[in-house]
Scaffold this motif. Structure first.
Motif, PDB file in Angstrom:
ATOM      1  N   MET A  28      69.269 120.057  45.774  1.00 57.39           N
ATOM      2  CA  MET A  28      70.007 118.944  45.922  1.00 57.39           C
ATOM      3  C   MET A  28      69.948 118.482  47.518  1.00 57.39           C
ATOM      4  O   MET A  28      70.098 119.507  48.289  1.00 57.39           O
ATOM      5  N   GLY A  29      69.823 117.346  47.621  1.00 57.05           N
ATOM      6  CA  GLY A  29      69.613 116.787  49.173  1.00 57.05           C
ATOM      7  C   GLY A  29      71.136 116.415  49.629  1.00 57.05           C
ATOM      8  O   GLY A  29      71.429 115.297  49.205  1.00 57.05           O
ATOM      9  N   THR A  30      71.830 117.326  50.251  1.00 59.06           N
ATOM     10  CA  THR A  30      73.046 116.854  50.553  1.00 59.06           C
ATOM     11  C   THR A  30      73.051 116.146  52.049  1.00 59.06           C
ATOM     12  O   THR A  30      72.203 116.203  52.649  1.00 59.06           O
ATOM     13  N   SER A  31      74.071 115.388  52.124  1.00 58.19           N
ATOM     14  CA  SER A  31      74.310 114.375  53.271  1.00 58.19           C
ATOM     15  C   SER A  31      75.771 114.402  53.741  1.00 58.19           C
ATOM     16  O   SER A  31      76.642 114.629  53.157  1.00 58.19           O
ATOM     17  N   ALA A  32      75.636 114.246  54.930  1.00 62.28           N
ATOM     18  CA  ALA A  32      77.133 114.185  55.964  1.00 62.28           C
ATOM     19  C   ALA A  32      77.072 113.150  56.992  1.00 62.28           C
ATOM     20  O   ALA A  32      76.080 113.112  57.296  1.00 62.28           O
ATOM     21  N   LEU A  33      78.318 112.572  57.180  1.00 62.41           N
ATOM     22  CA  LEU A  33      78.372 111.721  58.187  1.00 62.41           C
ATOM     23  C   LEU A  33      79.465 112.146  59.017  1.00 62.41           C
ATOM     24  O   LEU A  33      80.698 112.049  58.456  1.00 62.41           O
ATOM     25  N   LEU A  34      79.216 112.336  60.146  1.00 61.57           N
ATOM     26  CA  LEU A  34      80.518 112.837  61.167  1.00 61.57           C
ATOM     27  C   LEU A  34      80.722 111.800  62.217  1.00 61.57           C
ATOM     28  O   LEU A  34      79.815 111.572  62.923  1.00 61.57           O
ATOM     29  N   ILE A  35      81.848 111.402  62.078  1.00 60.95           N
ATOM     30  CA  ILE A  35      82.344 110.477  63.007  1.00 60.95           C
ATOM     31  C   ILE A  35      83.479 110.752  64.106  1.00 60.95           C
ATOM     32  O   ILE A  35      84.360 111.026  63.580  1.00 60.95           O
ATOM     33  N   ASP A 111      76.041 112.408  46.612  1.00 55.45           N
ATOM     34  CA  ASP A 111      77.110 112.091  47.425  1.00 55.45           C
ATOM     35  C   ASP A 111      76.956 112.393  48.583  1.00 55.45           C
ATOM     36  O   ASP A 111      75.917 112.926  49.424  1.00 55.45           O
ATOM     37  N   LEU A 112      77.902 111.795  49.551  1.00 53.09           N
ATOM     38  CA  LEU A 112      77.995 112.164  51.072  1.00 53.09           C
ATOM     39  C   LEU A 112      79.332 112.569  51.579  1.00 53.09           C
ATOM     40  O   LEU A 112      80.107 111.972  50.994  1.00 53.09           O
ATOM     41  N   ILE A 113      79.374 113.689  52.315  1.00 57.20           N
ATOM     42  CA  ILE A 113      80.644 114.178  52.755  1.00 57.20           C
ATOM     43  C   ILE A 113      80.864 113.477  54.266  1.00 57.20           C
ATOM     44  O   ILE A 113      80.120 113.505  55.060  1.00 57.20           O
ATOM     45  N   LEU A 114      81.988 112.744  54.181  1.00 58.72           N
ATOM     46  CA  LEU A 114      82.296 111.935  55.527  1.00 58.72           C
ATOM     47  C   LEU A 114      83.660 112.604  56.204  1.00 58.72           C
ATOM     48  O   LEU A 114      84.622 112.984  55.662  1.00 58.72           O
ATOM     49  N   VAL A 115      83.251 112.902  57.315  1.00 62.22           N
ATOM     50  CA  VAL A 115      84.296 113.727  58.178  1.00 62.22           C
ATOM     51  C   VAL A 115      84.480 112.548  59.449  1.00 62.22           C
ATOM     52  O   VAL A 115      83.723 112.676  59.875  1.00 62.22           O
ATOM     53  N   ALA A 116      85.695 112.135  59.638  1.00 55.90           N
ATOM     54  CA  ALA A 116      85.889 111.218  60.723  1.00 55.90           C
ATOM     55  C   ALA A 116      87.240 111.714  61.681  1.00 55.90           C
ATOM     56  O   ALA A 116      88.230 111.969  60.950  1.00 55.90           O
ATOM     57  N   VAL A 124      90.135 113.183  59.035  1.00 54.28           N
ATOM     58  CA  VAL A 124      89.999 112.665  57.460  1.00 54.28           C
ATOM     59  C   VAL A 124      88.627 113.022  57.042  1.00 54.28           C
ATOM     60  O   VAL A 124      87.627 112.820  57.421  1.00 54.28           O
ATOM     61  N   ASN A 125      88.632 113.540  55.825  1.00 54.83           N
ATOM     62  CA  ASN A 125      87.704 114.049  54.897  1.00 54.83           C
ATOM     63  C   ASN A 125      87.401 113.137  53.685  1.00 54.83           C
ATOM     64  O   ASN A 125      88.657 112.941  52.918  1.00 54.83           O
ATOM     65  N   ALA A 126      86.536 112.749  53.230  1.00 55.86           N
ATOM     66  CA  ALA A 126      86.210 111.953  52.060  1.00 55.86           C
ATOM     67  C   ALA A 126      84.906 112.242  51.449  1.00 55.86           C
ATOM     68  O   ALA A 126      83.873 112.621  52.221  1.00 55.86           O
ATOM     69  N   VAL A 127      84.597 112.369  50.027  1.00 54.89           N
ATOM     70  CA  VAL A 127      83.365 112.612  49.360  1.00 54.89           C
ATOM     71  C   VAL A 127      83.079 111.291  48.877  1.00 54.89           C
ATOM     72  O   VAL A 127      83.672 110.611  47.967  1.00 54.89           O
ATOM     73  N   LEU A 128      82.133 110.415  49.379  1.00 54.89           N
ATOM     74  CA  LEU A 128      81.713 109.406  48.791  1.00 54.89           C
ATOM     75  C   LEU A 128      80.556 109.545  47.847  1.00 54.89           C
ATOM     76  O   LEU A 128      79.610 110.259  47.875  1.00 54.89           O
ATOM     77  N   GLU A 263      78.641 122.600  58.214  1.00 52.20           N
ATOM     78  CA  GLU A 263      78.616 121.171  58.954  1.00 52.20           C
ATOM     79  C   GLU A 263      79.323 119.851  58.285  1.00 52.20           C
ATOM     80  O   GLU A 263      79.768 118.898  58.728  1.00 52.20           O
ATOM     81  N   ARG A 264      79.570 120.132  57.033  1.00 54.66           N
ATOM     82  CA  ARG A 264      80.289 119.090  55.936  1.00 54.66           C
ATOM     83  C   ARG A 264      81.734 119.489  56.093  1.00 54.66           C
ATOM     84  O   ARG A 264      82.492 118.419  56.169  1.00 54.66           O
ATOM     85  N   GLY A 265      82.161 120.586  56.210  1.00 55.09           N
ATOM     86  CA  GLY A 265      83.527 120.972  56.449  1.00 55.09           C
ATOM     87  C   GLY A 265      84.469 120.570  55.195  1.00 55.09           C
ATOM     88  O   GLY A 265      84.153 120.088  53.964  1.00 55.09           O
ATOM     89  N   PHE A 266      85.797 121.379  55.174  1.00 55.44           N
ATOM     90  CA  PHE A 266      86.769 121.112  54.334  1.00 55.44           C
ATOM     91  C   PHE A 266      87.962 120.534  55.124  1.00 55.44           C
ATOM     92  O   PHE A 266      88.101 120.599  56.315  1.00 55.44           O
ATOM     93  N   PRO A 267      88.652 119.420  54.532  1.00 56.34           N
ATOM     94  CA  PRO A 267      89.741 118.675  55.254  1.00 56.34           C
ATOM     95  C   PRO A 267      90.675 119.579  55.662  1.00 56.34           C
ATOM     96  O   PRO A 267      91.508 120.479  54.853  1.00 56.34           O
ATOM     97  N   ASP A 268      91.419 119.407  56.760  1.00 54.29           N
ATOM     98  CA  ASP A 268      92.422 120.306  57.317  1.00 54.29           C
ATOM     99  C   ASP A 268      93.784 120.022  56.660  1.00 54.29           C
ATOM    100  O   ASP A 268      94.601 120.804  56.410  1.00 54.29           O
TER     101      ASP A 268
END
Length: 336
Positions: A28-35, A111-116, A124-128, A263-268
């Protein structure tokens, strides 16, 4: 002794063939966006994508609505398996008033994991996913997609070939030694306890481990299983030592699971629930692999074609050994 050497030779030939073609421990090619917003409407972002089993970078991309300008875009590679893009974003309004949308999902990058971290707001964390491809930061109640971590856990075990082959090797070793179902359950329970322990400790930040060394040791754990499968078993062997090794390898694989998510993290705001769901997903995937193997060998044995059963066992053993030898050489070389 000659028989064992011949088998090692076959493993070497299998590994040599594998060296000529791409082989990925994680399909799997995992993806993450950290803002991270440091000032109103301004901050830094990191966009990470892992090369998939097809050898390509997932075509996943994102955009802000209303549009934001990206400056100082820098692209770098990490170990030829992960492309990392860093940039500074400039928006005409605070991040909380924006939405991020994602496109380009594929089967190997589902999917893409968003950490902002918007300014003056909680992280906030979300799985898009293709079904939920956008996230609005000004949602009145920030909802963490906890169930998404169940699916990610299943994907990490089922699509992580080093973990799949270790589980398959444990099953084959159980069959080779003609052990009871109770012993099979006991061995996988030890493996589960081991990887659950290190996964939790690493995610909670209570311990730290070197990434490359862990990956190399995981490859060696699969190689050890392959050796156990091809060698002639001694007249007497220590079952306690065997169980201790399984528990230790469980600790290693748990570290691998955690490192792939660090790097993708778990939501606090939902740390425990998402961690439990991720771990449950790993167990579901592990159970699926064992069930598939058990059903396959049950059907083969029902046909009474014992040669087919032996051929399947030998083919799986060579596949496990060849892949493990390749990964061991590759990861140790990268580590040193």
């Amino acid at each position: 002794m000659r028989g064992a050497l011949r088998r090692v030779g076959l493993l070497y030939l299998a590994a040599s063939a594998l060296l000529c073609t791409p082989l990925f421990a994680h399909e799997m090619g995992t993806s993450a966006l950290l803002i991270h917003e440091s000032e109103s409407g301004t901050g830094n972002l990191v966009f990470k994508r892992t090369v998939g089993a097809d050898g390509k970078v997932p075509p996943i991309d994102f955009q802000f609505t209303p549009a934001c300008e990206l400056r100082n875009l820098n692209t770098e590679w990490e170990d030829t398996t992960e492309v990392i893009q860093r940039a500074t974003f400039f928006c005409n309004a605070p991040l909380i008033n924006h939405q991020v949308s994602v496109n380009g999902f594929t089967r190997l990058a589902p999917d893409l994991i968003l950490v902002a971290t918007p300014l003056n707001h909680q992280r906030v964390n979300a799985v898009l996913t293709p079904k939920q491809s956008s996230f609005r930061f000004n949602t009145a109640t920030v909802h963490t997609a906890t169930l998404g971590y169940l699916r990610i856990g299943i994907e990490h075990i089922v699509l992580g070939w080093d973990h799949v082959l270790f589980v398959a090797g444990l099953f084959l070793l159980w069959k080779k030694r003609d052990q009871s179902t109770r012993q099979l359950v006991g061995q996988f329970t030890l493996f589960t306890v081991g990887h659950s322990l290190t996964l939790a400790l690493l995610v909670l930040g209570w311990i730290a481990v070197p990434t490359r060394a862990i990956e190399a040791w995981i490859a060696l754990s699969v190689l050890w299983l392959a050796w156990e499968l091809i060698r002639t078993p001694p007249a007497r062997h220590s079952n306690a030592f065997h169980l201790l090794l399984i528990a230790a390898f469980g600790l290693l694989h748990g570290s691998g699971f955690a490192l792939s998510m660090q790097e993708r993290g778990f939501p606090d705001d939902a740390l425990i629930s998402t961690l439990l769901l991720f771990n449950l997903g790993i167990e579901i995937g592990q159970l699926w692999i064992v069930t598939l193997l058990a059903a396959t060998f049950h059907l083969l044995e029902k046909t009474h074609y014992h040669a087919c059963t032996r051929l399947t066992q030998h083919t799986l053993t060579l596949g496990i050994g060849g892949a493990a030898l390749y990964w061991t050489i590759e990861r140790i070389h990268g580590y040193v």
